[in-house]
Enzyme design. Structure first.
Site, PDB file in Angstrom:
ATOM      1  N   CYS A  67     -24.909  31.493  -8.987  1.00 20.65           N
ATOM      2  CA  CYS A  67     -25.957  32.016  -9.862  1.00 20.65           C
ATOM      3  C   CYS A  67     -26.073  31.113 -11.087  1.00 20.65           C
ATOM      4  O   CYS A  67     -25.236  30.248 -11.313  1.00 20.65           O
ATOM      5  CB  CYS A  67     -25.727  33.468 -10.246  1.00 20.65           C
ATOM      6  SG  CYS A  67     -24.659  33.747 -11.636  1.00 20.65           S
ATOM      7  N   ALA A  68     -27.102  31.337 -11.852  1.00 20.96           N
ATOM      8  CA  ALA A  68     -27.413  30.453 -12.971  1.00 20.96           C
ATOM      9  C   ALA A  68     -26.374  30.493 -14.086  1.00 20.96           C
ATOM     10  O   ALA A  68     -25.940  29.467 -14.581  1.00 20.96           O
ATOM     11  CB  ALA A  68     -28.798  30.774 -13.527  1.00 20.96           C
TER      12      ALA A  68
END
Length: 104
Positions: free
Chosen positions: A8-9
């Site tokens: 994920c970011a």
């Protein structure tokens, strides 16, 4: 042992999901290891951990096509359903990942 990589970011939400998935796997006697990495560490992590599947958080779905090329389509790369991600439904995400690995 099934090895699952989550991406994920920012890393915070995927770490929570990773913990939920790992607890679910342990409670069901499923032999798996789950790793959480940032987008910058995906390629190195794939090699280092020798993962069976890469799951992308919805916010990094744009990475899917390039990663499929990078791993030469040898393992599944799947974007986690937005609802499952938002609800942190680790049980469903885990079972979806296992199904993808076994059907690949």
């Amino acid at each position: 042992m099934i090895k699952i990589m989550l991406v994920c970011a920012e890393g915070m939400s995927v770490t929570l999901l990773m913990d939920i998935m790992q607890r679910e796997a342990e409670s069901q006697g499923i032999d798996c290891c789950i790793y959480a990495v940032s987008p910058q560490d995906v390629r190195a992590g794939y090699i280092e951990y020798n993962v069976d599947i890469i799951l992308l958080g919805p916010q990094v779905a744009y990475m899917q096509k390039q990663l499929e090329k990078d791993v030469e389509h040898k393992i599944p790369i799947h974007v986690i359903n937005v609802k499952d991600y938002g609800l942190m439904d680790g049980k469903h995400v885990l079972h979806e990942a296992l199904n993808l690995v076994h059907n690949n």
